[in-house]
Design a protein around this motif. Structure first.
Motif, PDB file in Angstrom:
ATOM      1  N   GLY A 242      30.407 -10.961   7.293  1.00  0.00           N
ATOM      2  CA  GLY A 242      30.726 -11.908   6.236  1.00  0.00           C
ATOM      3  C   GLY A 242      29.685 -11.925   5.141  1.00  0.00           C
ATOM      4  N   VAL A 243      28.413 -11.866   5.525  1.00  0.00           N
ATOM      5  CA  VAL A 243      27.329 -11.837   4.537  1.00  0.00           C
ATOM      6  C   VAL A 243      27.366 -10.523   3.762  1.00  0.00           C
ATOM      7  N   LEU A 244      27.578  -9.420   4.475  1.00  0.00           N
ATOM      8  CA  LEU A 244      27.616  -8.110   3.815  1.00  0.00           C
ATOM      9  C   LEU A 244      28.754  -8.046   2.810  1.00  0.00           C
ATOM     10  N   ALA A 245      29.926  -8.493   3.192  1.00  0.00           N
ATOM     11  CA  ALA A 245      31.079  -8.420   2.292  1.00  0.00           C
ATOM     12  C   ALA A 245      30.894  -9.311   1.070  1.00  0.00           C
ATOM     13  N   SER A 246      30.378 -10.535   1.263  1.00  0.00           N
ATOM     14  CA  SER A 246      30.188 -11.430   0.129  1.00  0.00           C
ATOM     15  C   SER A 246      28.966 -11.066  -0.703  1.00  0.00           C
ATOM     16  N   ALA A 247      28.083 -10.197  -0.175  1.00  0.00           N
ATOM     17  CA  ALA A 247      26.942  -9.733  -0.961  1.00  0.00           C
ATOM     18  C   ALA A 247      27.390  -8.926  -2.170  1.00  0.00           C
ATOM     19  N   GLY A 248      28.575  -8.351  -2.109  1.00  0.00           N
ATOM     20  CA  GLY A 248      29.069  -7.587  -3.243  1.00  0.00           C
ATOM     21  C   GLY A 248      29.163  -8.428  -4.501  1.00  0.00           C
TER      22      GLY A 248
ATOM     23  N   VAL B 146      19.728 -10.430  -0.937  1.00  0.00           N
ATOM     24  CA  VAL B 146      20.789 -10.993  -0.105  1.00  0.00           C
ATOM     25  C   VAL B 146      20.227 -11.981   0.910  1.00  0.00           C
ATOM     26  N   ALA B 147      19.108 -11.636   1.511  1.00  0.00           N
ATOM     27  CA  ALA B 147      18.546 -12.487   2.562  1.00  0.00           C
ATOM     28  C   ALA B 147      18.010 -13.799   2.015  1.00  0.00           C
ATOM     29  N   SER B 148      17.680 -13.859   0.730  1.00  0.00           N
ATOM     30  CA  SER B 148      17.095 -15.067   0.159  1.00  0.00           C
ATOM     31  C   SER B 148      18.141 -16.106  -0.241  1.00  0.00           C
ATOM     32  N   VAL B 149      19.425 -15.757  -0.177  1.00  0.00           N
ATOM     33  CA  VAL B 149      20.490 -16.669  -0.593  1.00  0.00           C
ATOM     34  C   VAL B 149      20.950 -17.497   0.607  1.00  0.00           C
TER      35      VAL B 149
ATOM     36  N   ARG C 107      23.188 -19.277   3.260  1.00  0.00           N
ATOM     37  CA  ARG C 107      24.429 -18.856   3.901  1.00  0.00           C
ATOM     38  C   ARG C 107      25.209 -20.064   4.405  1.00  0.00           C
ATOM     39  N   ASN C 108      26.514 -19.908   4.409  1.00  0.00           N
ATOM     40  CA  ASN C 108      27.404 -20.924   4.945  1.00  0.00           C
ATOM     41  C   ASN C 108      28.284 -20.293   6.012  1.00  0.00           C
ATOM     42  N   ALA C 109      28.763 -21.112   6.922  1.00  0.00           N
ATOM     43  CA  ALA C 109      29.699 -20.642   7.941  1.00  0.00           C
ATOM     44  C   ALA C 109      31.121 -20.955   7.482  1.00  0.00           C
ATOM     45  N   CYS C 110      31.987 -19.954   7.502  1.00  0.00           N
ATOM     46  CA  CYS C 110      33.387 -20.164   7.133  1.00  0.00           C
ATOM     47  C   CYS C 110      34.032 -21.100   8.164  1.00  0.00           C
TER      48      CYS C 110
ATOM     49  N   ASP D 279      29.465 -16.089   8.983  1.00  0.00           N
ATOM     50  CA  ASP D 279      28.492 -16.474   7.973  1.00  0.00           C
ATOM     51  C   ASP D 279      28.836 -15.768   6.671  1.00  0.00           C
ATOM     52  N   MET D 280      28.627 -16.440   5.554  1.00  0.00           N
ATOM     53  CA  MET D 280      28.981 -15.860   4.261  1.00  0.00           C
ATOM     54  C   MET D 280      28.060 -16.397   3.200  1.00  0.00           C
ATOM     55  N   ILE D 281      28.115 -15.763   2.020  1.00  0.00           N
ATOM     56  CA  ILE D 281      27.401 -16.208   0.831  1.00  0.00           C
ATOM     57  C   ILE D 281      28.435 -16.726  -0.163  1.00  0.00           C
ATOM     58  N   GLY D 282      28.205 -17.905  -0.700  1.00  0.00           N
ATOM     59  CA  GLY D 282      29.164 -18.456  -1.647  1.00  0.00           C
ATOM     60  C   GLY D 282      30.121 -19.427  -0.986  1.00  0.00           C
ATOM     61  N   ASP D 283      31.192 -19.752  -1.710  1.00  0.00           N
ATOM     62  CA  ASP D 283      32.111 -20.778  -1.237  1.00  0.00           C
ATOM     63  C   ASP D 283      33.489 -20.234  -0.855  1.00  0.00           C
TER      64      ASP D 283
END
Length: 287
Positions: free
Chosen positions: A110-116, A244-247, A249-252, A258-262
């Motif tokens: 989830g983090v990798l995909a939203s890192a884009g 990426v690691a400094s942002v 993270r939220n859990a869907c 885990d993801m970045i963003g909403d």
């Protein structure tokens, strides 16, 4: 196995940036293959890697996107993410390679995909064009259109992060560049010009310049094959990983990743709204 990063054509699978860069999965001619064959191939990828992120440009044929969504629907899977960053084809290929670099790190799918979406902000993508007459993805005023009919005219066009068009050979013909160190990737089409090497690279203080073949989708994206596409990017894995690691993270709340963003890139869920909305207090809402 790490999350698989896929592209929709071989020319979007750029050469590895370093020894840790994972190879791209190429879903070639997905719309021309029998549906059952394509379905089995994608299912095998998800079973092998757990999750699959498919990166495609805005110029991908409509049949390819329909096929991808059909496969995702038939598999009833929220482990397949379709990511269209809105970049020109070369920029899309660069972003896919950055995700391939990060796929070797300890990042969840989830983090990798939203890192884009995060890394897109650090790309500067554009092209030198011999004509603007068929360019419809960037606003072009009437004066620039008229000038493009003059024989021998060439234009530098910045598509991302901020659209900008300048005519080469005129005073102040430069493009706003990154305020941090980047490398420049160049893909030459059917246009003769040394402007990228002689002017753009020094102006943007590029720390290196490499050339690759022009993606096939570039002619459709820019409206002409007489183009030299370029993209300034962050090449080093430690820098990408730190970003990426400094942002936070939220859990869907739907699939638990885990993801970045909403918004989850895999299941498209957004955080639920709890309680009543507060009345408008005289300023725009945030978020």
């Amino acid at each position: 196995m790490p999350t698989a990063i896929a592209v929709t054509s071989a020319d979007l699978a750029l050469p590895a940036q370093d020894e840790r860069t994972l190879p791209a999965v190429v879903l070639q001619d997905l719309d021309r293959r029998p549906l059952e064959q394509a379905l089995l191939a994608v299912r095998a990828l998800t079973e092998q890697h757990g999750h699959l992120v498919v990166v495609c440009s805005d110029a991908v044929p409509a049949g390819v996107e329909r096929r991808l969504r059909t496969i995702r629907s038939l598999l009833e899977s929220d482990r397949i993410a379709l990511f269209r960053p809105g970049l020109p084809p070369l920029g899309t290929a660069v972003l896919a390679r950055q995700l391939r670099q990060l796929a070797s790190c300890d990042l969840g799918p989830g983090v990798l995909a939203s890192a884009g979406r995060l890394l897109t902000h650090y790309l500067h993508a554009g092209a030198v064009l011999g004509s603007l007459t068929r360019l419809d993805r960037i606003p072009v005023d009437l004066k620039a259109h008229a000038r493009s009919w003059v024989p021998g005219s060439q234009f530098a066009v910045l598509a991302h992060p901020e659209p900008r068009i300048v005519r080469l050979g005129t005073p102040g013909a430069d493009l706003p560049g990154p305020e941090f160190g980047t490398c420049l990737l160049v893909a030459r089409g059917q246009l003769q010009s040394d402007w990228v090497n002689s002017s753009l690279a020094p102006a943007w203080r590029a720390q290196g310049l490499r050339e690759v073949p022009l993606p096939a989708e570039s002619a459709d994206w820019w409206g002409t094959g007489r183009a030299i596409e370029f993209c300034a990017h962050l090449p080093d894995l430690p820098v990408l990983y730190q970003l990426v690691a400094s942002v936070r993270r939220n859990a869907c709340h739907w699939c638990g990743l885990d993801m970045i963003g909403d918004r989850c890139v895999f299941c498209s869920a957004v955080p639920p709204v709890h309680g009543e909305l507060e009345p408008y207090a005289g300023r725009p809402p945030t978020g």
